[in-house]
Write a protein that holds these residues in place. Structure first.
Motif, PDB file in Angstrom:
ATOM      1  N   LYS A  13       0.850  -1.206   0.000  1.00  0.00           N
ATOM      2  CA  LYS A  13       0.000   0.000   0.000  1.00  0.00           C
ATOM      3  C   LYS A  13       0.881   1.250   0.000  1.00  0.00           C
ATOM      4  O   LYS A  13       1.936   1.275   0.656  1.00  0.00           O
ATOM      5  N   ASN A  14       0.438   2.256  -0.686  1.00  0.00           N
ATOM      6  CA  ASN A  14       1.078   3.563  -0.581  1.00  0.00           C
ATOM      7  C   ASN A  14       0.052   4.630  -0.990  1.00  0.00           C
ATOM      8  O   ASN A  14      -1.130   4.316  -1.160  1.00  0.00           O
ATOM      9  N   ASP A  15       0.495   5.844  -1.150  1.00  0.00           N
ATOM     10  CA  ASP A  15      -0.461   6.926  -1.437  1.00  0.00           C
ATOM     11  C   ASP A  15      -0.581   7.233  -2.923  1.00  0.00           C
ATOM     12  O   ASP A  15      -1.118   8.268  -3.310  1.00  0.00           O
ATOM     13  N   SER A  16      -0.063   6.355  -3.758  1.00  0.00           N
ATOM     14  CA  SER A  16      -0.044   6.652  -5.189  1.00  0.00           C
ATOM     15  C   SER A  16      -1.448   6.676  -5.774  1.00  0.00           C
ATOM     16  O   SER A  16      -2.373   6.074  -5.247  1.00  0.00           O
ATOM     17  N   LYS A  17      -1.569   7.379  -6.899  1.00  0.00           N
ATOM     18  CA  LYS A  17      -2.834   7.476  -7.626  1.00  0.00           C
ATOM     19  C   LYS A  17      -2.632   6.971  -9.058  1.00  0.00           C
ATOM     20  O   LYS A  17      -1.699   7.405  -9.746  1.00  0.00           O
ATOM     21  N   ARG A 244      -8.602   1.107  -3.600  1.00  0.00           N
ATOM     22  CA  ARG A 244      -9.928   1.718  -3.523  1.00  0.00           C
ATOM     23  C   ARG A 244     -10.168   2.320  -4.907  1.00  0.00           C
ATOM     24  O   ARG A 244      -9.472   3.242  -5.315  1.00  0.00           O
ATOM     25  N   ALA A 245     -11.143   1.767  -5.609  1.00  0.00           N
ATOM     26  CA  ALA A 245     -11.286   2.124  -7.029  1.00  0.00           C
ATOM     27  C   ALA A 245     -12.601   2.838  -7.294  1.00  0.00           C
ATOM     28  O   ALA A 245     -13.654   2.458  -6.768  1.00  0.00           O
ATOM     29  N   ALA A 246     -12.523   3.880  -8.108  1.00  0.00           N
ATOM     30  CA  ALA A 246     -13.700   4.657  -8.475  1.00  0.00           C
ATOM     31  C   ALA A 246     -13.870   4.629  -9.992  1.00  0.00           C
ATOM     32  O   ALA A 246     -12.892   4.702 -10.734  1.00  0.00           O
ATOM     33  N   ALA A 247     -15.106   4.530 -10.435  1.00  0.00           N
ATOM     34  CA  ALA A 247     -15.397   4.575 -11.864  1.00  0.00           C
ATOM     35  C   ALA A 247     -16.148   5.854 -12.177  1.00  0.00           C
ATOM     36  O   ALA A 247     -17.109   6.210 -11.489  1.00  0.00           O
ATOM     37  N   ASP A 284      -9.038  12.576  -3.446  1.00  0.00           N
ATOM     38  CA  ASP A 284      -8.440  12.142  -2.178  1.00  0.00           C
ATOM     39  C   ASP A 284      -9.045  10.853  -1.635  1.00  0.00           C
ATOM     40  O   ASP A 284      -8.487  10.230  -0.746  1.00  0.00           O
ATOM     41  N   LYS A 285     -10.183  10.464  -2.190  1.00  0.00           N
ATOM     42  CA  LYS A 285     -10.902   9.328  -1.592  1.00  0.00           C
ATOM     43  C   LYS A 285     -10.523   7.981  -2.182  1.00  0.00           C
ATOM     44  O   LYS A 285     -10.875   6.950  -1.629  1.00  0.00           O
ATOM     45  N   TYR A 286      -9.859   7.980  -3.329  1.00  0.00           N
ATOM     46  CA  TYR A 286      -9.589   6.707  -4.015  1.00  0.00           C
ATOM     47  C   TYR A 286      -8.132   6.604  -4.450  1.00  0.00           C
ATOM     48  O   TYR A 286      -7.436   7.628  -4.561  1.00  0.00           O
ATOM     49  N   ASP A 287      -7.723   5.369  -4.741  1.00  0.00           N
ATOM     50  CA  ASP A 287      -6.364   5.114  -5.237  1.00  0.00           C
ATOM     51  C   ASP A 287      -6.342   4.972  -6.753  1.00  0.00           C
ATOM     52  O   ASP A 287      -5.314   5.182  -7.390  1.00  0.00           O
TER      53      ASP A 287
END
Lengths: 401, 401
Positions: A13-17, A244-247, A284-287
């Motif tokens: 895990k890390n803070d990457s996007k 944590r994935a967002a579409a 900020d809410k997703y990776d």
């Protein structure tokens, strides 16, 4: 190779996007020998800059020579082997209209048809009944009652609608009832394995009640069932990748596919610009962000080269809004090629651009099919793209000591 | 991935024509650093033109680094996974001399050998007995009688001959009887799985009777058995691809390989020009044509660079006769590379050219190994070539919705 099993113990895990920016049907063909493709013709300064800094390649959605539908095309991009993870046609149709399938649901693509006085099909598509007429009929079919089973009926388009059965003990192995012919009655629903006997009985009961409800209709006085299918079971992005994935999609089909992969559907954007606003609002809410742009495909499907060029330029123009958020990994690609010369999905490798701090540069000077052929990613199966994304995001540890 | 299972539901029939034009052992190597390969040296204006219009790549017959024999080389080109579909050496030898194996047959490569007074092998190849002497002996061995079993014996070349056993309950898992040493007797035939016990007994009975028949021979008074093998079971081109397939080959081996894949062997051509006449005469009767040209390989095997260049030019010169028939898809490739510098089959990727209306062009300006490296097909496993051919012929529907 089970890529998910391979990478699971390596996840960090890390803070990457990570941004997966999909131009649906992105790849194309030239209009004349020696000419340029749509992507090569389009003025895409932003993607070209990323191509110079990043690495290109050609993605093979399923296997060489295979033209994928949207389902397998996106599954590959999401890192699922599209041969192993199948989405039945009923489940895909339900997904496509935004129906949230649950575990154990069985979904069916249904067609309104016209039956003659003898009960034989005289028109398999109910005279291509317009959606304005068919939608109320689909809704009327919600009157069907089957004990112990919840029945959902949703209009789709013209003669097509979707049925979802929800209840205990349902499986999806039931043969189509559309005989693919006129002059004969619809087939009875038959299970193709013993576990689906109950589903077949329910299908037949549905059709019986539906014909009663529709009996006074001129065009749509019957229906056939096709592509009966259970909900596909995919490991979620969280399980498979720790993301944590967002579409961020406009069309129900792509929201549905993302939902099957366990992504959150965020925002309610109608335009690419609105999609970018949703991206910013959820940054900020997703990776991981899957952004879907439809029109590179639909213009290709229309066989409109110039329109596809223009849509590709729109796709390019939004890139600075992604970069402004300082992502760690950006992937620009398609789920398949849709050359306007073919006006359909095709088997050609999909131009793919991966941009990240530590990708090894190649000689590419622009984002186009020819540059992709000699790009540093080579030609690769689409299912490997997520592993590459995770690696470039610093989210994968070493395999073995 | 089981490509045949993947494409089976996608097959579409149409009137397209596919030509697989095989220059055996086509790939090569330069004679000196920085030099050109045989294919690059040859003057091949017709293939170069197709290369400019079509798409190039490097085909990997089995796996990187693997030098295939003719069997796996052709199986890959025909779309069969050469690791999954094995042709045992006995079956290949029988096939190579034109023997039509039937389901349930067991074929054996046999060697004449010289036995001393103690029954030990003194020469494993019977003094490299010439074919004129060995052929009558092989035919004499047809006197061997085994109850309930048909025994076929066919001469091959020098010390080699082929035995085929036909009868109920035969399987091919029997170890070689050649001890690979002199000064020891031949081994007894032993089954390597229980189902082949009967075959092993028959092998031993054959050897016993053969030694009796040969006992007065000076050189060839014994024999050893190798590569015992059943008929390989391949889905036919019709089953796997929905193609009526014709093979136009000069040599028995390639006719045999094509026959194993369910192709019809058409014509009786002895030269490439005659092969092209056979092609023309059968054009309307088939969907798919496999044309085999041997001499690119044999000149390479001879280590004769200049001869291979010349043979490659012959291979090129026939191309207009193919194009005159207006094929939809033409593939020019080899079953493996045979660099004359190595005078043997090699592991190098095989130059491959695919020409069709809707292939996506690449930067290639000629048909040669260097252009293939940067070609649009990339490097790919040979077994995918048939899928690409079908796609380009419009014979494959979409996978998934």
């Amino acid at each position: 190779m089970d890529t998910h099993a391979l990478i699971k113990p390596l996840l960090v895990k890390n803070d990457s996007k990570i941004v997966l920016y999909v131009g649906d049907g992105l790849g194309g063909l030239p209009q004349e020998p020696g000419g340029k493709t749509e992507l090569e013709t389009a003025n895409t300064p932003n993607l070209d800059q990323l191509a110079r800094e990043g690495v290109l390649g050609g993605s093979i959605p399923v296997a060489p020579g295979i033209s994928p539908g949207s389902g397998p095309g996106h599954l590959g991009l999401f890192g699922y082997d599209p041969v192993k993870f199948l989405i039945g046609r009923g489940a895909l149709e339900a997904t496509g209209i935004g129906f949230e399938l649950r575990e154990g649901d069985v979904a069916v693509r249904a067609n309104f048809c016209t039956l003659d006085a003898q009960g034989n099909i005289s028109d398999r598509r109910a005279g291509r009944i317009p959606s304005e007429e068919s939608a109320p009929l689909a809704i009327k079919l919600r009157q069907v009652k089957i004990p112990g089973i919840e029945v959902f009926v949703e209009p789709v388009k013209e003669h097509r609608f979707v049925i979802v059965f929800r209840g205990p003990g349902l499986e999806g192995a039931v043969a189509d009832t559309d005989p693919q012919l006129t002059g004969v009655p619809p087939l009875a629903a038959k299970p193709t394995d013993p576990g689906s006997k109950k589903t077949a009985e329910i299908c037949n009961e549905f059709v019986k009640q539906a014909q009663q409800i529709l009996k006074d209709e001129k065009k749509a006085n019957g229906c056939t069932l096709r592509g009966v299918a259970g909900k596909p079971s995919l490991p979620s992005f969280d399980e498979a990748y720790g993301l944590r994935a967002a579409a961020i999609a406009v069309y129900p089909m792509y929201k549905g596919l993302a939902r099957l992969a366990g992504m959150d559907i965020v925002g309610d954007a109608k335009t690419l610009d609105e999609q970018m606003q949703v991206l910013k609002a959820n940054w900020d809410k997703y990776d991981f962000f899957f952004i879907h742009f439809k029109y590179t495909d639909s213009s290709g499907e229309d066989g409109n080269f110039d329109a596809k060029v223009k849509r590709t330029e729109e796709y390019d123009a939004a890139v600075p809004q992604i970069l402004a958020l300082k992502p760690d990994v950006v992937i620009a690609t398609g789920d398949h090629s849709t050359p306007s010369m073919l006006a359909s999905h095709s088997w050609h490798p999909v131009p793919t651009l991966l941009w990240a701090k530590h990708c090894r540069p190649d000689a590419a000077t622009a984002f186009g099919e020819r540059d992709c052929v000699t790009g540093g990613l080579g030609q690769f199966e689409a299912k490997h793209l997520m592993t590459l994304a995770l690696a470039n995001a610093g989210r994968l540890g070493k395999y073995g000591a």
